[in-house]
Motif scaffolding. Sequence first.
Motif, PDB file in Angstrom:
ATOM      1  N   UNK A 510       0.825  -1.203   0.000  1.00  0.00           N
ATOM      2  CA  UNK A 510       0.000   0.000   0.000  1.00  0.00           C
ATOM      3  C   UNK A 510       0.863   1.259   0.000  1.00  0.00           C
ATOM      4  N   UNK A 511       1.969   1.218   0.744  1.00  0.00           N
ATOM      5  CA  UNK A 511       2.855   2.371   0.797  1.00  0.00           C
ATOM      6  C   UNK A 511       3.514   2.614  -0.550  1.00  0.00           C
ATOM      7  N   UNK A 512       3.850   1.543  -1.263  1.00  0.00           N
ATOM      8  CA  UNK A 512       4.440   1.707  -2.600  1.00  0.00           C
ATOM      9  C   UNK A 512       3.432   2.340  -3.555  1.00  0.00           C
ATOM     10  N   UNK A 513       2.187   1.892  -3.477  1.00  0.00           N
ATOM     11  CA  UNK A 513       1.155   2.479  -4.333  1.00  0.00           C
ATOM     12  C   UNK A 513       0.976   3.954  -4.003  1.00  0.00           C
ATOM     13  N   UNK A 514       0.957   4.281  -2.726  1.00  0.00           N
ATOM     14  CA  UNK A 514       0.857   5.689  -2.330  1.00  0.00           C
ATOM     15  C   UNK A 514       2.032   6.496  -2.866  1.00  0.00           C
ATOM     16  N   UNK A 515       3.208   5.913  -2.834  1.00  0.00           N
ATOM     17  CA  UNK A 515       4.398   6.614  -3.311  1.00  0.00           C
ATOM     18  C   UNK A 515       4.291   6.929  -4.797  1.00  0.00           C
ATOM     19  N   UNK A 516       3.848   5.970  -5.589  1.00  0.00           N
ATOM     20  CA  UNK A 516       3.739   6.184  -7.031  1.00  0.00           C
ATOM     21  C   UNK A 516       2.575   7.109  -7.378  1.00  0.00           C
ATOM     22  N   UNK A 517       1.534   7.081  -6.566  1.00  0.00           N
ATOM     23  CA  UNK A 517       0.377   7.942  -6.831  1.00  0.00           C
ATOM     24  C   UNK A 517       0.582   9.362  -6.346  1.00  0.00           C
ATOM     25  N   UNK A 518       1.574   9.564  -5.483  1.00  0.00           N
ATOM     26  CA  UNK A 518       1.706  10.845  -4.786  1.00  0.00           C
ATOM     27  C   UNK A 518       1.838  12.024  -5.739  1.00  0.00           C
ATOM     28  N   UNK A 519       2.720  11.940  -6.721  1.00  0.00           N
ATOM     29  CA  UNK A 519       2.969  13.088  -7.582  1.00  0.00           C
ATOM     30  C   UNK A 519       1.749  13.445  -8.440  1.00  0.00           C
ATOM     31  N   UNK A 520       1.153  12.493  -9.171  1.00  0.00           N
ATOM     32  CA  UNK A 520      -0.039  12.869  -9.949  1.00  0.00           C
ATOM     33  C   UNK A 520      -1.229  13.268  -9.087  1.00  0.00           C
ATOM     34  N   UNK A 521      -1.338  12.658  -7.902  1.00  0.00           N
ATOM     35  CA  UNK A 521      -2.440  13.037  -7.020  1.00  0.00           C
ATOM     36  C   UNK A 521      -2.228  14.437  -6.468  1.00  0.00           C
ATOM     37  N   UNK A 522      -0.991  14.759  -6.115  1.00  0.00           N
ATOM     38  CA  UNK A 522      -0.696  16.124  -5.670  1.00  0.00           C
ATOM     39  C   UNK A 522      -0.993  17.128  -6.775  1.00  0.00           C
ATOM     40  N   UNK A 523      -0.738  16.751  -8.030  1.00  0.00           N
ATOM     41  CA  UNK A 523      -1.054  17.643  -9.148  1.00  0.00           C
ATOM     42  C   UNK A 523      -2.553  17.874  -9.245  1.00  0.00           C
ATOM     43  N   UNK A 524      -3.337  16.799  -9.109  1.00  0.00           N
ATOM     44  CA  UNK A 524      -4.796  16.935  -9.182  1.00  0.00           C
ATOM     45  C   UNK A 524      -5.316  17.795  -8.031  1.00  0.00           C
ATOM     46  N   UNK A 525      -4.780  17.588  -6.838  1.00  0.00           N
ATOM     47  CA  UNK A 525      -5.211  18.368  -5.677  1.00  0.00           C
ATOM     48  C   UNK A 525      -4.816  19.835  -5.817  1.00  0.00           C
ATOM     49  N   UNK A 526      -3.607  20.084  -6.305  1.00  0.00           N
ATOM     50  CA  UNK A 526      -3.131  21.463  -6.462  1.00  0.00           C
ATOM     51  C   UNK A 526      -3.938  22.204  -7.507  1.00  0.00           C
ATOM     52  N   UNK A 527      -4.273  21.542  -8.603  1.00  0.00           N
ATOM     53  CA  UNK A 527      -5.111  22.157  -9.640  1.00  0.00           C
ATOM     54  C   UNK A 527      -6.463  22.553  -9.056  1.00  0.00           C
ATOM     55  N   UNK A 528      -7.076  21.648  -8.306  1.00  0.00           N
ATOM     56  CA  UNK A 528      -8.387  21.953  -7.720  1.00  0.00           C
ATOM     57  C   UNK A 528      -8.290  23.052  -6.663  1.00  0.00           C
TER      58      UNK A 528
END
Length: 596
Positions: A510-528
């Motif tokens: 789960x931590x590995x998935x979070x690590x790989x998702x972190x950058x694109x998810x941060x982009x989506x959150x920052x855009x919103x």
Amino acid sequence: MELNRLFPYFDAESNDLTTEGHLLPTRPRFSSLMGAALVAGLVGALGGCSTSAPPRTSSRDLEREDELAVVRDMLRRAAHLEECKTALAQVNAALNRPESPRPSPLSDTEREFLKRAVELSDEDQHYAQLDQFPDADAYYLEEVLLLQEAIRSLRLGKDVAHAERAERIGAWVARQVWPLEHTLKPLPAALVLRLGYGNVAERVAVTLMALQQAGVEAGLVAEPKSNAPPRPWAVAILVDGVVRLWDPRSGRPLVEPQSDRPMTLQQARAHPEWVKSLIEAADPGVDFRQAVPASRVWLSPPLFALSARMRWLQSILERDPPLRVALNPVTLHERWKQGGEEARFWLSSNSPGRSLLDYVPTSEGGQGKEAPGSRLYERCRLALIPTQQMPAMLRNNEIAGELRDRLSAVFSARFLELALEPKKPRDLILRGQFDEASRALSEALTSVQNSQQRAGAQSDLERDATSWAREMQAATAALSRMRDRPQAGDDLAGARARVETLNKSSGKMLLLIDQFAAEPYAAALTFQMALCLHEQAERVARDRRSPETKRAAWANAVGWWNNFLTRFGAAPWLPTPQIEHARALLGIAQRGAATP
């Protein structure tokens, strides 16, 4: 977190897979419900008797009034799909009472008009005359409620003229839906808003629905074609008996050349060169000199709004501003005729007025022929997920089958939830609940940062997670084989225990998935977040606040747009139109921040 919250696994006491599901909210139970017509008649009778003592009200009449109040309260509080389904189910319960009057059917004149002028098919006419509310109506009600909240947040009071209303709505749609052209079947307005992107046809459909809720008469402008649907090149707004034109791409009013005066359809017909670029963009190869003078107004109201049951529903709702769920096509046509236009109706395939009904599956009362998993249904979800950012074992199919699907779902869920789930940041932004949205976005960004720090502190994280995934795949395959094809010597209990043990040790995966998702998810959150603060600045700029307060609000938006573009402007997994949209909004915010 253990994967037994996310993965199905064989229950030790049964042969079934166990997993968390999505349950519909429990519907409140009432002894009986009564339609509005009977109560309205009772109230009218009481109000008309001024010289004699009021008639005694029976306990049953009081019960029916109370029950109607319950229905109204449910409809007032409903905002999301399941709430709308529950509310309409209670309305249907009221209509099912033997003594309850049904919504008044369409008149012979209206039915003839729907057949002759609107050119509804037999199936559509049948749908318009239903006296019960199918589940498909809940989708429409949810869409209308979402747009009404959005319009309310724009603060379009009664003192705001229709032209100004249209301009603010067009600008709002342009901000909320960045352009992404495609040739697939158009999606319904509410879904386009939640996705935050759409082609010209989809953005126009959102605009038309929003204008309807704002009480602004709007249609499309296109040349009639004998064997093809119209190709709209402008949006038409009926303002003070004059048809003005709007650019469907920018959402802005068209103006006369060398002037700021609004352009009318009559002027465009006399000067087709004024709109040459719009015609050529909408219908390449057409002769604009012939197409513009021949163009006419096309009306594409939601098919739902033409039904008698929606007219009845609108009559019992007590909302301010009013919820506009119904339209009378006869009077709608007459209003445009008074503005000098013999408008035509466009409700065939791919028209704005039927995109939602064609999207809802037939199992829920719609006319959508595509089942979940089809191209139309899935493309809106898949486009939100940066699959190229998944861990290599998932991208390269090193892990296959159900395990891969579940791990991919863990990666994808955060992106889908952010955009599509009710009461999440995107939904809150659309409804104008900016403080709640910004708090949720801030918390999510902090969570992403924390997960990145935890992942960075782990040595050999990807190696250990990959090893776990291979063990889990082997263990679940062995357990499935023992279930499906038992053999002598199988240790079924041991196989179950092995799967459960692995479920409890899934933390690194789960931590590995979070690590790989972190950058694109941060982009989506920052855009919103940038979009949220931009919308907030738009409202502040119209308030009676000090110039310093207004500049500060715009400066806040500028900071977040710069943050997004600096960190993610070159990200290969972000669509170029979204980056360009962010740059355009940054320019608007910078101008606002520089206003004296």
